[in-house]
Motif scaffolding. Structure first.
Motif, PDB file in Angstrom:
ATOM      1  N   CYS A  81       6.895 -31.275 -18.351  1.00 33.35           N
ATOM      2  CA  CYS A  81       7.328 -29.903 -18.482  1.00 33.35           C
ATOM      3  C   CYS A  81       8.663 -29.362 -18.768  1.00 33.35           C
ATOM      4  O   CYS A  81       9.841 -30.845 -18.192  1.00 33.35           O
ATOM      5  CB  CYS A  81       6.417 -29.268 -17.376  1.00 33.35           C
ATOM      6  N   TYR A 103       4.325 -26.879 -20.509  1.00 34.24           N
ATOM      7  CA  TYR A 103       4.435 -25.857 -19.178  1.00 34.24           C
ATOM      8  C   TYR A 103       5.733 -25.287 -19.553  1.00 34.24           C
ATOM      9  O   TYR A 103       6.800 -26.141 -19.252  1.00 34.24           O
ATOM     10  CB  TYR A 103       4.042 -26.652 -18.044  1.00 34.24           C
ATOM     11  N   GLU A 105       9.130 -23.332 -17.159  1.00 35.85           N
ATOM     12  CA  GLU A 105       9.523 -22.136 -15.838  1.00 35.85           C
ATOM     13  C   GLU A 105      11.029 -22.441 -16.029  1.00 35.85           C
ATOM     14  O   GLU A 105      11.429 -23.779 -15.553  1.00 35.85           O
ATOM     15  CB  GLU A 105       8.246 -22.506 -14.477  1.00 35.85           C
ATOM     16  N   THR A 123       1.492 -22.161 -23.931  1.00 38.00           N
ATOM     17  CA  THR A 123       0.639 -22.299 -23.317  1.00 38.00           C
ATOM     18  C   THR A 123       0.812 -20.959 -21.972  1.00 38.00           C
ATOM     19  O   THR A 123       0.162 -20.215 -21.724  1.00 38.00           O
ATOM     20  CB  THR A 123      -0.120 -23.784 -22.073  1.00 38.00           C
ATOM     21  N   THR A 124       1.768 -21.327 -21.270  1.00 39.65           N
ATOM     22  CA  THR A 124       2.186 -20.370 -20.428  1.00 39.65           C
ATOM     23  C   THR A 124       4.127 -20.564 -20.106  1.00 39.65           C
ATOM     24  O   THR A 124       4.581 -20.790 -20.030  1.00 39.65           O
ATOM     25  CB  THR A 124       1.556 -20.479 -18.501  1.00 39.65           C
TER      26      THR A 124
END
Length: 526
Positions: A81, A103, A105, A123-124
């Motif tokens: 990620c 992922y 962030e 996805t997110t």
């Protein structure tokens, strides 16, 4: 064993032309760990501050794109990620049309150029407290969340026709307009669950036309400001399966979403510009509470043709412009006397509501004055809807007062003859809504007639055939049309008595006619 050519990366090794900072991000990606470039000094780590971040905190946008679109395999037992904090991302992050599996962030990051996510699949995606020149994400598709809390976006956000698989989180976002005057362009947005946009500060129009939201839409404590156009929030045809919140949000150090608890510092929802919810559909309620609307020119708080089981409109002060509820259909209306403009600033044409539950004192006299101000031209429907709502609440006497006010308002539109007949009905029986007044008039006229004829008895029509003289029965026989008590035809008044008899007969017929008109009106209402 064949040696790789010079410059080619070893398997699972970062490209040799990557900087040491980027190579560290490569390793963190494979391990699924955070890669933190922050200094630990808040002033130096604020991405929105005008401070220089050097090469030791810089990652090229193409590096992040390489990891997200074609990254190396993870270390066995780990999930790859991109979790990056405190980085300056140079160049344009171009992911349009891509399919991003890992992922993502990013925290406290500063982007130098536009972030391009149009028609990209994720996805997110979480970008928290980042500085972004502009976010282009039309037709973005996520199976999970899209988070942009505490971000600063100077050139607007585009989410037109985007599909968010779970929640869209925009709390404490600061966003300014693009070249078209829009802070957030999200027409056709589809969010499966909630949209949390609390405590945001937006300069320019937020456009949510034809958006579909599967949960709630919360703008608690937000400040919307658009001096450049007509609307600060344009959400025509929006569909919200649960509740729309335009109310106060609380300023806490932790989680700030939800209804503010007692004793905490709050910020009102403020809208400086028009707000449009025309043709919106809301599954649970529309809550407009602890909010301020500063409108200029033709700007309105427009809820035309909205449909919702409950509308809570409880403002401390009325908007500076018009409130339009034309054609709206509401189950329960909760309002306050302080939220309605005193002059003609309300449009209630075709507005229907099933029940009424005012918050705080709202005397009936002020409620009727509110209807009069909302209908510069007479219309019976607002009065009838208010009366029906009062009857549902068991306030039948108030409902009759409203209907009486309707008749008096209608009288103003009639020609002279109609006005005179209306005044007569009003004085005598209150248009049928004050039936006891008819009995009072009858008693007064009866007493006057009986007193007069007791002092001035008429001679019998035929001597020896008249019944015993009774002035009370004689006066009553004159007053009551149709009914014959045998007194009227047995006596022959003359002079003043003849005029008194004629007056009682005429007044009896007038009184009976007005009573019949009022009864007919009540029967039609029933």
């Amino acid at each position: 064993m064949t040696e790789p050519s010079d410059g080619a990366p070893q398997p699972h090794q970062p490209p040799q032309d990557w900087t040491p900072v980027e190579q560290g991000l490569w390793e963190a990606y494979r391990l699924g760990e955070w890669y933190d470039l922050r200094t630990g000094i808040p002033e130096r780590d604020d991405p929105a501050a005008d401070r220089f971040w050097g090469p030791d905190r810089t990652v090229r946008a193409e590096t992040i794109a390489r990891l997200l679109l074609d990254g190396p395999p993870p270390v066995p037992g780990r999930v790859s990620c991109v979790k990056l904090s405190g980085a300056q991302i140079s160049g344009e992050l171009q992911l349009s049309g891509g399919n991003v599996v890992p992922y993502v962030e990013l925290r406290d990051c500063r982007f130098e150029q536009v972030v391009m996510l149009s028609e990209c699949q994720f996805t997110t995606v979480r970008m928290v407290h980042c500085a972004i020149p502009r976010l282009e994400a039309a037709r973005l598709h996520t199976t999970g969340d899209l988070h942009l809390p505490q971000c600063t976006v100077e050139g607007g956000i585009r989410l037109t026709d985007a599909h968010i698989g779970t929640d869209l989180l925009l709390n404490q976002l600061t966003v300014r307009r693009d070249r078209h005057g829009r802070a957030i362009a999200a027409d056709g947005l589809n969010v499966a669950q909630d949209v949390e946009a609390e405590l945001i500060e937006a300069t320019g129009e937020i456009s949510l036309r034809s958006a579909r939201i599967g949960g709630r839409l919360s703008l608690r404590g937000s400040v919307l400001h658009n001096p450049y156009g007509r609307y600060a929030l344009n959400a025509a045809r929006v569909q919200v399966e649960h509740t729309l919140y335009l109310s106060a949000g609380y300023l806490g150090s932790g989680q700030s979403s939800g209804t503010p608890p007692n004793g905490v510092r709050t910020r009102r929802f403020t809208c400086e510009g028009g707000l449009r919810l025309d043709d919106g559909r809301f599954g649970n309620a529309v809550i407009i509470n602890q909010a301020r609307f500063r409108l200029t020119g033709t700007q309105q708080l427009s809820l035309r043709r909205v449909q919702t089981p409950e509308l809570r409109l409880t403002l401390d002060e009325p908007p500076s412009g018009m409130i339009s509820l034309a054609g709206a259909r509401v189950g329960n209306l909760t309002d306050a006397q302080t939220c309605w403009p005193e002059t003609a600033g309300v449009d209630l044409t075709g507005f229907t509501y099933g029940s009424l539950s005012p918050e705080g004192p709202f005397p009936l006299r002020q409620r009727i004055a509110w209807l009069a101000a909302a209908t510069p031209e007479y219309s019976p429907e607002p009065y009838e809807h208010l009366a029906a709502a009062l009857r549902v609440s068991g306030e039948d006497s108030d409902a009759r007062e409203v209907l009486l006010a309707k008749q008096r308002r209608r009288r103003e539109t009639l020609p002279l003859a109609g006005k005179l007949w209306g005044y007569l009905q009003d004085i005598t029986v209150g248009y049928g809504y004050r039936a006891g007044r008819a009995a009072l008039w009858m008693a007064v006229l009866w007493a006057i007639g009986a007193t007069f004829f007791a002092a001035h008895p008429p001679p019998p029509l035929k001597a020896g055939e008249a019944p015993n003289w009774n002035p009370a029965l004689y006066a009553l026989d004159l007053l009551l049309p149709v009914i014959d008590l045998g007194q009227d035809s047995a006596w022959k008044p003359a002079g003043g008595g003849q005029w008194a008899s004629a007056v009682l007969v005429v007044l009896g017929w007038v009184l009976a006619t007005t009573v019949a008109a009022g009864a007919s009106r009540l029967l039609r209402r029933g």
